[in-house]
Design a protein around this motif. Structure first.
Motif, PDB file in Angstrom:
ATOM      1  N   LEU A  37       0.826  -1.210   0.000  1.00 52.78           N
ATOM      2  CA  LEU A  37       0.000   0.000   0.000  1.00 52.78           C
ATOM      3  C   LEU A  37       0.856   1.254   0.000  1.00 52.78           C
ATOM      4  CD1 LEU A  37      -2.827  -0.797   2.571  1.00 52.78           C
ATOM      5  CD2 LEU A  37      -2.989  -0.697   0.088  1.00 52.78           C
ATOM      6  N   MET A  38       1.986   1.189   0.706  1.00 51.41           N
ATOM      7  CA  MET A  38       2.847   2.359   0.819  1.00 51.41           C
ATOM      8  C   MET A  38       4.282   2.000   0.481  1.00 51.41           C
ATOM      9  SD  MET A  38       1.450   4.956   3.420  1.00 51.41           S
ATOM     10  CE  MET A  38      -0.152   4.905   4.209  1.00 51.41           C
ATOM     11  N   PRO A  39       4.550   1.825  -0.823  1.00 47.29           N
ATOM     12  CA  PRO A  39       5.926   1.557  -1.241  1.00 47.29           C
ATOM     13  C   PRO A  39       6.775   2.814  -1.028  1.00 47.29           C
ATOM     14  CG  PRO A  39       4.504   1.863  -3.155  1.00 47.29           C
ATOM     15  CD  PRO A  39       3.616   1.927  -1.949  1.00 47.29           C
ATOM     16  N   ASP A  40       8.073   2.648  -1.014  1.00 50.08           N
ATOM     17  CA  ASP A  40       8.965   3.787  -0.764  1.00 50.08           C
ATOM     18  C   ASP A  40       8.845   4.850  -1.854  1.00 50.08           C
ATOM     19  OD1 ASP A  40       9.826   2.386   1.443  1.00 50.08           O
ATOM     20  OD2 ASP A  40      11.505   1.462   0.380  1.00 50.08           O
ATOM     21  N   VAL A  41       8.613   4.398  -3.086  1.00 51.68           N
ATOM     22  CA  VAL A  41       8.424   5.312  -4.226  1.00 51.68           C
ATOM     23  C   VAL A  41       7.248   4.760  -5.037  1.00 51.68           C
ATOM     24  CG1 VAL A  41      10.875   5.966  -4.352  1.00 51.68           C
ATOM     25  CG2 VAL A  41      10.048   4.006  -5.679  1.00 51.68           C
ATOM     26  N   PRO A  42       6.639   5.596  -5.900  1.00 52.19           N
ATOM     27  CA  PRO A  42       5.495   5.093  -6.672  1.00 52.19           C
ATOM     28  C   PRO A  42       5.858   3.838  -7.482  1.00 52.19           C
ATOM     29  CG  PRO A  42       5.667   7.465  -6.904  1.00 52.19           C
ATOM     30  CD  PRO A  42       6.904   7.024  -6.179  1.00 52.19           C
ATOM     31  N   THR A 311       4.035   7.231 -20.561  1.00 48.23           N
ATOM     32  CA  THR A 311       5.078   7.167 -19.542  1.00 48.23           C
ATOM     33  C   THR A 311       4.410   7.115 -18.160  1.00 48.23           C
ATOM     34  OG1 THR A 311       5.287   9.587 -19.331  1.00 48.23           O
ATOM     35  CG2 THR A 311       6.668   8.507 -20.985  1.00 48.23           C
ATOM     36  N   PRO A 312       4.654   6.051 -17.396  1.00 48.37           N
ATOM     37  CA  PRO A 312       4.038   5.915 -16.073  1.00 48.37           C
ATOM     38  C   PRO A 312       4.694   6.840 -15.039  1.00 48.37           C
ATOM     39  CG  PRO A 312       4.741   3.782 -16.969  1.00 48.37           C
ATOM     40  CD  PRO A 312       5.402   4.851 -17.782  1.00 48.37           C
ATOM     41  N   SER A 313       4.003   6.983 -13.921  1.00 44.81           N
ATOM     42  CA  SER A 313       4.508   7.803 -12.826  1.00 44.81           C
ATOM     43  C   SER A 313       5.898   7.340 -12.386  1.00 44.81           C
ATOM     44  CB  SER A 313       3.542   7.717 -11.633  1.00 44.81           C
ATOM     45  OG  SER A 313       3.947   8.603 -10.613  1.00 44.81           O
TER      46      SER A 313
END
Ligand code: GTQ
Ligand code: FE2
Length: 359
Positions: A37-42, A311-313
C-alpha cells in the motif's frame, strides 16, 4: 514440553481463524499489506507502452467501414488500453487516450459529460467540433477543447476522413465516481457561429471586452497549429538546446487549458538524448511529426508520426530525435500540483538501456 508446543500451535490456529474472521467481516489487517500500500516510491501498474500508427490506422479505417454513427452507436473511438491495467480501457490510471475516426460527411451526435476532453488532430481537413454552439474548425496539429459539461458534436464536411487523438480525464472521473452524461435533444446542436472563441481572443494578451470567462476551463476552445508551430520556433530560437516545450494555457488564468490535465507540445531537435528525468503522474504522448526514440524505464521505444506512447509515474524518461520531432502530450500534472504531490527531478546521468520495446 508438550504444553509449550500445543500453546504455539493454538496461537497459530487462533491467528488463521482470526484472519478468517476479519475477512468474513470485510476487514483487512494493514500489517499484511503495508509495503504494497505504501511503497517507498510510486510503483505504477501503468506500463510504459507504445501503439504504432501503422497498426492502429488500418483498424480505425475498418471500424469506419463496420461501425456506423447512429444514436447509441455513437462515437467511433478506439481506446489505447494499457496492458498493465487489468483489461480496463484506460491508457494510464488517470488518462484516457484514444483514436477517433470520422469519415467524410459523417457526424457524431451531440452530448455532454463531466469528463473533459481534448482533440489533437492528426490527419484530415474540413471537419469541425461544435462546442456549446461554437463550431471549432479542426485542421492537422490543432488542439480543440470540449471541456467539462460542454455540449459537443463532431462533423466532417470534408472529402477525406479525419483522424484525431482524444484525451480525457475519464479514468480520474471514474475513480472519483463523478460521471454524468446527457444526450442533446437534437442530433446536432445549433451552431451560433464559427471559431467564436478565437475571435474573442484575437491575439496574445488581447481579449474582446466582455467576452465570457468560464471558471472551469479555458475560454479559448481552439489552439491553431500555425500559432503553436510559430511559438515553438521562437522558443527554440531563443533558448537553443535539444527540446522546446510549451503548455497550452487558459489565457485568463495562465493555468492549464482544462483543469484536470495538461496539454503540451514538445519539439525535439536531433543531436542527442534529452536529460533523463522523472516525475509523478503519467503522460500520454502523440507523435505529430518526426522520428526518434524515447527511453522509458530503460526500455527503448522507437516512434514515428502517429504513434502514441505512455510514460508511467516516476519512470525515467529521455527523448532523442532522428529528425526534428513534434510531440503532443497530455499529463495529469495539474491534479498532482493542486494536491501538492507533484515531484520531478532530473537524474544525474543518462539512464542505462536494458531492452527494446517490441509490443
Ligand atoms: O468524442 O465525444 O474518446 O464522449 C470518449 C468519449 C471521445 C467524444 C472519446 C467521448 C468522446
Ligand atoms: Fe464526448
Amino acid at each position: 514440553m508438550t504444553i509449550d508446543i500445543s500453546r504455539t500451535h493454538t496461537v497459530e490456529v487462533g491467528y488463521d481463524e482470526f484472519c478468517g474472521a476479519l475477512a468474513a467481516r470485510d476487514l483487512r489487517p494493514l500489517w499484511k499489506i503495508a509495503k504494497q500500500l505504501m511503497p517507498d516510491v510510486p510503483l505504477p501498474t501503468t506500463r510504459p507502452w507504445l501503439w504504432k500508427w501503422d497498426e492502429v490506422l488500418p483498424l480505425a479505417r475498418r471500424a469506419g467501414e463496420i461501425i456506423t454513427l447512429e444514436r447509441g452507436g455513437d462515437r467511433r473511438v478506439l481506446a489505447f488500453a494499457n496492458p498493465g491495467l487489468n483489461g480496463l480501457p484506460f491508457t494510464s490510471t488517470t488518462l484516457w487516450g484514444a483514436i477517433q475516426y470520422l469519415g467524410p460527411h459523417e457526424s457524431a451526435p451531440a452530448h455532454r459529460h463531466t469528463p473533459s476532453a481534448i482533440r489533437f488532430v492528426m490527419t484530415g481537413s474540413g471537419a469541425y467540433t461544435t462546442v456549446n454552439g461554437d463550431a471549432c474548425q479542426m485542421e492537422a496539429g490543432d488542439l480543440v477543447l470540449t471541456p467539462i459539461w460542454n455540449w459537443h458534436d463532431h462533423n466532417n464536411d470534408g472529402n477525406e476522413p479525419m483522424v484525431w487523438f482524444d484525451g480525457l480525464d475519464l479514468p480520474l472521473m471514474t475513480s472519483l465516481e463523478s460521471i454524468f452524461f446527457e444526450n442533446h435533444p437534437q442530433q446536432l446542436q445549433p451552431v451560433e457561429g464559427h471559431n467564436l472563441s478565437e475571435r474573442a481572443f484575437t491575439g496574445v494578451g488581447l481579449r474582446e471586452m466582455g467576452a465570457p470567462a468560464p471558471e472551469a476551463h479555458s475560454p479559448l476552445l481552439r489552439y491553431r497549429w500555425d500559432v503553436t508551430d510559430e511559438a515553438l520556433n521562437s522558443l527554440h530560437a531563443a533558448r537553443g538546446g535539444l527540446i522546446a516545450s510549451l503548455e497550452f494555457t487558459n489565457p485568463l488564468t495562465g493555468g492549464s487549458a482544462v483543469a484536470t490535465f495538461a496539454c503540451e507540445m514538445h519539439r525535439v531537435r536531433p543531436g542527442g538524448r534529452t536529460p533523463t528525468a522523472r516525475k509523478t503522474g503519467s503522460s500520454v504522448y502523440v507523435v505529430f511529426r518526426g522520428r526518434g526514440r524515447s527511453v522509458i524505464s530503460g526500455e527503448v521505444f522507437e516512434w514515428g508520426p502517429g504513434d502514441v506512447f505512455v510514460t508511467p509515474s516516476w519512470s525515467s524518461v529521455d527523448h532523442e530525435a532522428a529528425e526534428t520531432a513534434d510531440l503532443f502530450a497530455i499529463s495529469d500534472r495539474p491534479v498532482l500540483q493542486a494536491l501538492h504531490v507533484y515531484r520531478e527531478e532530473v537524474l544525474p546521468a543518462s539512464q542505462e538501456i536494458v531492452g527494446v520495446f517490441s509490443g
